[in-house]
Design an enzyme around this catalytic site. Structure first.
Site, PDB file in Angstrom:
ATOM      1  N   TYR A  56       0.834  -1.212   0.000  1.00 28.61           N
ATOM      2  CA  TYR A  56       0.000   0.000   0.000  1.00 28.61           C
ATOM      3  C   TYR A  56       0.865   1.256   0.000  1.00 28.61           C
ATOM      4  CZ  TYR A  56      -4.458   2.364   0.720  1.00 28.61           C
ATOM      5  OH  TYR A  56      -5.587   3.131   0.558  1.00 28.61           O
ATOM      6  N   LYS A  63      -3.430   8.186   3.414  1.00 32.70           N
ATOM      7  CA  LYS A  63      -4.648   7.987   4.194  1.00 32.70           C
ATOM      8  C   LYS A  63      -4.456   8.422   5.645  1.00 32.70           C
ATOM      9  CE  LYS A  63      -7.118   6.485   0.824  1.00 32.70           C
ATOM     10  NZ  LYS A  63      -8.145   7.389   0.234  1.00 32.70           N
TER      11      LYS A  63
END
Length: 206
Positions: A56, A63
Site C-alpha cells: 500500500y 490515508k
C-alpha cells in the site's frame, strides 16, 4: 516496491489528489454550508492509514494524512455546525476495485474470515454515509468509523489491499432527506475518487 523508494513527484501527486483535494473542496463549500445552517462532510479512507498493508506504501501515508486532515477540518468548521468525518470502507466490488491485482483473492479471504461470512457492499458504506449525513450523528465529528466486516485477523493479510482513488466527499445540510438518499444511491462511486457535494438546493458532481 519498497515504500522508501517512492519518487518525490509521485508522493507529492498522491498527497495532492488524496489529501489536499479534501481541504480545497471543503474550503469552497464552507460558505455554502454556513448559509445552509451547517452540514456534514465525508471522505473515504482505508485501514492502511492506521496499520501497515504490504504494497500500500505511499497511499498508506496519504490515508494517515487524510484522517489527520479530517480532524483539523472538524476543529475549523465545528463552530459553524459543520461536521467532518471519514469512512473506512473496506474492500467491496466496484469498477475501481476491478483494476486491482489480486482483488478476487482478497475478497474471497475477506468473505471467508468475516463473522457474517460476507463482504462489504455498497449499501453498507452508503448506510454509514447516510448516518453521518443525518442528525442521528449530530454529535459525531473528526472520526473514522470503520465499515468493515473483517475480523482483526484479516487486517494483517498479505493480500493486495483495496485502494481508493482521490478524496470522495459527500455533504448534506441538516434534515436534508433528499441529500441523504442521494448519498446512499451514489454509494457505488465511493471507491472511484469521484466527489459529490450535497447541500440544500445544490447538487453537483466534480
Amino acid at each position: 516496491g519498497k515504500f522508501a523508494k517512492t519518487p518525490r513527484a509521485s508522493f507529492l501527486m498522491a498527497m495532492d489528489i488524496s489529501v489536499y483535494s479534501l481541504i480545497a473542496v471543503s474550503r469552497h463549500a464552507h460558505p455554502l454550508m454556513v448559509a445552509a445552517g451547517g452540514g456534514s462532510i465525508m471522505t473515504m479512507t482505508h485501514y492502511g492509514g492506521d496499520k501497515v498493508f504490504p504494497g500500500y506504501n505511499a497511499m498508506g501515508a496519504c490515508k494517515a494524512a487524510l484522517e489527520a486532515t479530517v480532524r483539523y477540518l472538524a476543529e475549523d468548521f465545528g463552530q459553524d455546525k459543520i461536521r467532518v468525518n471519514a469512512v473506512s470502507g473496506g474492500a467491496f466490488k466496484t469498477l475501481a476495485a476491478s483494476g486491482i491485482g489480486g482483488i478476487k483473492t482478497m475478497l474471497h479471504e475477506s468473505e471467508r474470515r468475516s463473522p457474517l461470512r460476507r463482504n462489504v457492499e455498497g449499501v453498507d458504506v452508503g448506510g454509514t454515509a447516510v448516518y453521518l449525513a443525518s442528525d442521528l450523528s449530530s454529535g459525531v465529528t473528526g472520526e473514522t468509523p470503520p465499515q468493515s466486516l473483517m475480523p482483526a485477523s484479516i487486517k494483517s493479510t498479505r493480500s493486495p489491499p483495496y485502494r481508493f482513488g482521490g478524496a470522495c466527499m459527500l455533504m448534506a445540510g441538516p434534515n436534508n432527506k433528499r441529500a441523504a438518499a442521494m448519498v446512499q444511491h451514489n454509494s457505488s462511486i465511493a471507491g472511484s475518487g469521484a466527489a459529490a457535494i450535497l447541500v440544500p438546493g445544490l447538487a453537483r458532481k466534480f
